[in-house]
Write a protein that holds these residues in place. Structure first.
Motif, PDB file in Angstrom:
ATOM      1  N   ALA A   1       6.602   2.666   7.292  1.00 46.08           N
ATOM      2  CA  ALA A   1       7.032   2.556   5.894  1.00 46.08           C
ATOM      3  C   ALA A   1       8.485   2.124   5.796  1.00 46.08           C
ATOM      4  N   TYR A   2       9.332   2.631   6.699  1.00 46.56           N
ATOM      5  CA  TYR A   2      10.750   2.264   6.667  1.00 46.56           C
ATOM      6  C   TYR A   2      10.933   0.799   7.057  1.00 46.56           C
ATOM      7  N   LEU A   3      10.233   0.371   8.105  1.00 42.00           N
ATOM      8  CA  LEU A   3      10.331  -1.025   8.533  1.00 42.00           C
ATOM      9  C   LEU A   3       9.896  -1.982   7.441  1.00 42.00           C
TER      10      LEU A   3
ATOM     11  N   VAL B   1      13.619   5.941   0.916  1.00 39.69           N
ATOM     12  CA  VAL B   1      13.129   4.605   1.250  1.00 39.69           C
ATOM     13  C   VAL B   1      11.624   4.593   1.439  1.00 39.69           C
ATOM     14  N   THR B   2      11.108   5.579   2.159  1.00 41.24           N
ATOM     15  CA  THR B   2       9.682   5.585   2.492  1.00 41.24           C
ATOM     16  C   THR B   2       8.809   6.186   1.401  1.00 41.24           C
ATOM     17  N   GLY B   3       9.401   7.005   0.540  1.00 41.78           N
ATOM     18  CA  GLY B   3       8.613   7.687  -0.484  1.00 41.78           C
ATOM     19  C   GLY B   3       7.838   8.869   0.041  1.00 41.78           C
ATOM     20  N   ASP B   4       8.121   9.266   1.292  1.00 42.22           N
ATOM     21  CA  ASP B   4       7.360  10.357   1.888  1.00 42.22           C
ATOM     22  C   ASP B   4       8.191  10.973   3.000  1.00 42.22           C
ATOM     23  N   GLY B   5       8.163  12.303   3.090  1.00 34.02           N
ATOM     24  CA  GLY B   5       8.909  12.982   4.139  1.00 34.02           C
ATOM     25  C   GLY B   5       8.058  13.933   4.938  1.00 34.02           C
ATOM     26  N   ASN B   6       6.749  13.741   4.930  1.00 37.31           N
ATOM     27  CA  ASN B   6       5.871  14.634   5.674  1.00 37.31           C
ATOM     28  C   ASN B   6       6.192  14.600   7.160  1.00 37.31           C
TER      29      ASN B   6
ATOM     30  N   THR C   1       0.831  -1.180   0.000  1.00 39.48           N
ATOM     31  CA  THR C   1       0.000   0.000   0.000  1.00 39.48           C
ATOM     32  C   THR C   1       0.874   1.240   0.000  1.00 39.48           C
ATOM     33  N   SER C   2       0.585   2.208  -0.878  1.00 44.28           N
ATOM     34  CA  SER C   2       1.378   3.428  -0.917  1.00 44.28           C
ATOM     35  C   SER C   2       1.080   4.263   0.306  1.00 44.28           C
ATOM     36  N   LEU C   3       2.027   5.159   0.665  1.00 46.65           N
ATOM     37  CA  LEU C   3       1.815   6.021   1.803  1.00 46.65           C
ATOM     38  C   LEU C   3       0.620   6.929   1.594  1.00 46.65           C
ATOM     39  N   ARG C   4       0.435   7.428   0.371  1.00 42.99           N
ATOM     40  CA  ARG C   4      -0.674   8.333   0.127  1.00 42.99           C
ATOM     41  C   ARG C   4      -2.001   7.628   0.345  1.00 42.99           C
ATOM     42  N   SER C   5      -2.107   6.393  -0.127  1.00 41.33           N
ATOM     43  CA  SER C   5      -3.338   5.639   0.083  1.00 41.33           C
ATOM     44  C   SER C   5      -3.555   5.354   1.554  1.00 41.33           C
ATOM     45  N   ALA C   6      -2.458   5.038   2.249  1.00 40.71           N
ATOM     46  CA  ALA C   6      -2.582   4.750   3.673  1.00 40.71           C
ATOM     47  C   ALA C   6      -3.037   5.970   4.442  1.00 40.71           C
ATOM     48  N   LEU C   7      -2.533   7.138   4.059  1.00 44.58           N
ATOM     49  CA  LEU C   7      -2.918   8.359   4.747  1.00 44.58           C
ATOM     50  C   LEU C   7      -4.411   8.626   4.612  1.00 44.58           C
ATOM     51  N   LEU C   8      -4.968   8.317   3.453  1.00 39.16           N
ATOM     52  CA  LEU C   8      -6.383   8.536   3.245  1.00 39.16           C
ATOM     53  C   LEU C   8      -7.222   7.617   4.109  1.00 39.16           C
ATOM     54  N   CYS C   9      -6.627   6.513   4.551  1.00 41.23           N
ATOM     55  CA  CYS C   9      -7.364   5.540   5.352  1.00 41.23           C
ATOM     56  C   CYS C   9      -7.380   5.882   6.824  1.00 41.23           C
ATOM     57  N   ILE C  10      -6.518   6.824   7.249  1.00 46.63           N
ATOM     58  CA  ILE C  10      -6.363   7.089   8.671  1.00 46.63           C
ATOM     59  C   ILE C  10      -7.241   8.260   9.094  1.00 46.63           C
ATOM     60  N   ALA C  11      -8.060   8.069  10.086  1.00 42.33           N
ATOM     61  CA  ALA C  11      -8.826   9.175  10.655  1.00 42.33           C
ATOM     62  C   ALA C  11      -7.990   9.791  11.748  1.00 42.33           C
TER      63      ALA C  11
END
Length: 498
Positions: A384-386, A356-361, A2-12
């Motif tokens: 994501a790193y793990l 590595v993670t594809g995201d630096g937010n 799962t991409s980080l962007r998709s995962a972020l959309l799943c988190i409330a």
């Protein structure tokens, strides 16, 4: 994955609100989500503050989370990134060397080295550590002896292939930490992890000076000046002051019947310590060193120094495992500088994490040890790193670089689990942070867990984190090592990043 962007959309995202995710994916036996809900209900009550939590499958897909995108103080969990980055640059077999360099020749009649010489120190985290092993300056001196050298003259000169032979406090470290036993000077000139340890006992009778009973590293005794007196009784009132020339002055009194008192202090003049240890090493090797005489000069100039003796550290992976197991701040900083150089190694560390993670937010890294209160990492970035780093060629077997339950900073996890090897994780602790990040083996697969707490109830939060790992690991299974026979998915052969 799962991409980080998709995962972020799943988190409330919401303070104190937990979210059950991925209902279509089996959470595992025992109702994982219910267990996490009940655990967090208690943890957030007994340890109020900011919690950031993410629990995911081995492929990084989230199962449960609390404020997983909140940037939080990571403390020593940063070492997880540091060891991963340094390994990707250096390789698991890399070694750090310490050398004796000479410009001149050996006089065959007097066995004296004629010409200039220096010790090249390159920031080996394992150099001269009597309690933890590693190369020693005695081994270096013995190699000189085996080459026929029996006498040296002239003052100590230091060199380094990695830059100026210095040691300073990292600018990102809080001033209140600098100089404490866990925050010594960091640089190319380092022995015994920047620490000295010695014990002082009573003299033979009242009125006599106290005596030095032990020292580490060997040779540092010449830096200890004892002015304390022996008195009647069992009590000890001793103090130690540091002098500008690198000495330690022991003052006060110690009772004739008192036990020896131990002191562990940071080194404030590294060159003075190196000189003392080197002098003792040469003595033990049978080499005379006249420190006050000028260096013997050769009849003709030889511009290029040669290596007369050399010792090397253990392989990188061995060093990284110990840095994580004992959470050695100076070791993490030296690994980062070894890999990234100077002057801003943390910039390259942050770039590695983003790649590595594809995201630096929310990511902000100012050091390699996590001792800076200005570092920031989200729980989701750790997940994501793990998940991703072990899939890279340089990340093969990465979980094995982290301490297992029952060892090092995870020693309290020896209770409540079937045995060692169920957990591979890194702790992070500061006065306002308690974090626990890593892998947990279960029959249905490895879980990735990122528990982050920032607040005033650090001790209580850590106890609750231990409880969750015990709950989830009570029926745990060994995390597989990275071998072709097992085909472990944590960096096994044939894995690729989608």
């Amino acid at each position: 994955m799962t991409s980080l962007r998709s995962a972020l959309l799943c988190i409330a995202v919401g303070a104190g609100a937990s979210t059950a995710l991925a209902a279509r994916d089996r959470p595992g036996p025992g109702d994982l989500q219910s267990t996490l809900d009940k655990w967090f209900s208690r943890a957030s009550r007994v340890a109020p503050g900011h919690w950031g939590i993410a629990v995911a499958r081995q492929d990084g897909q989230l199962l449960w989370a609390v404020d997983a995108t909140r940037p939080m103080i990571p403390a020593s969990t940063v070492k997880l990134f540091t060891t991963g980055y340094a390994r990707s640059v250096l390789g698991g077999d890399a070694r750090r060397s310490t050398r004796f360099l000479g410009t001149g020749h050996l006089d065959p009649f007097t066995a004296t080295w004629v010409g200039d010489w220096s010790l090249e120190l390159n920031g080996d985290p394992t150099l001269e550590r009597p309690m933890h092993g590693g190369p020693t300056l005695l081994e270096l001196a013995e190699q000189l002896r085996d080459r026929g050298v029996r006498r040296l003259t002239g003052p100590l000169a230091l060199a380094s292939a990695a830059g100026e032979p210095t040691a300073v406090f990292p600018s990102a470290w809080d001033r209140r930490h600098q100089g404490r036993y866990f925050a010594p000077l960091v640089g190319n000139v380092v022995v015994n992890e920047g620490l000295v340890t010695f014990s002082v006992g009573p003299g033979a009778s009242s009125g006599k000076l106290a005596v030095l009973r032990s020292e580490a590293p060997s040779g540092m005794a010449e830096l200890v000046d004892i002015k304390a007196r022996t008195v009647a009784g069992r009590r000890a009132r001793l103090g130690v002051q540091k002098t500008p020339n690198g000495h330690y002055v022991v003052t006060g009194t110690i009772g004739l019947s008192a036990k020896s008192r131990w002191f562990t202090l940071t080194v404030h003049q590294p060159k003075a310590l190196v000189e003392a240890v080197w002098y003792r090493a040469l003595q033990m090797a049978g080499i005379e060193w006249d420190r006050k005489a000028p260096p013997a000069q050769p009849a003709f100039d030889l511009a290029k120094p040669v290596v007369l003796a050399q010792v090397s550290s253990s392989p990188f992976d061995s060093i990284a495992m110990e840095v994580n197991r004992r959470s050695v701040n100076i070791g993490a900083e030296l690994l980062l500088r070894w890999a990234a150089g100077m002057p801003n190694p943390a910039v390259l560390l942050a770039e590695h994490v983003r790649e590595v993670t594809g995201d630096g937010n929310g990511l902000r890294l100012l050091d390699g040890s996590g001792l800076s209160h200005d570092d920031r990492v989200t729980p989701l970035t750790f997940i994501a790193y793990l998940a991703r780093f072990p899939l890279l060629p340089s990340g093969r077997g990465f979980p094995m670089l982290l301490p297992t339950n029952g060892s090092g900073t995870l020693r309290k996890l020896a209770i409540g689990m079937p045995g060692p090897g169920i957990v591979r994780a890194k702790t992070g602790t500061l006065g306002d942070a308690a974090n626990l990040v890593g892998y947990l083996g279960r029959p249905e697969g490895v879980l990735l867990i990122s528990l982050m707490y920032n607040g005033s109830r650090v001790y209580t939060a850590r106890q609750e984190q231990w409880k969750l790992f015990r709950l989830l690991g009570a029926q745990g299974t060994l995390i597989p090592e990275d071998t072709l026979g097992v085909g472990a998915q944590l960096g096994g052969a044939g894995d690729t990043i989608p």
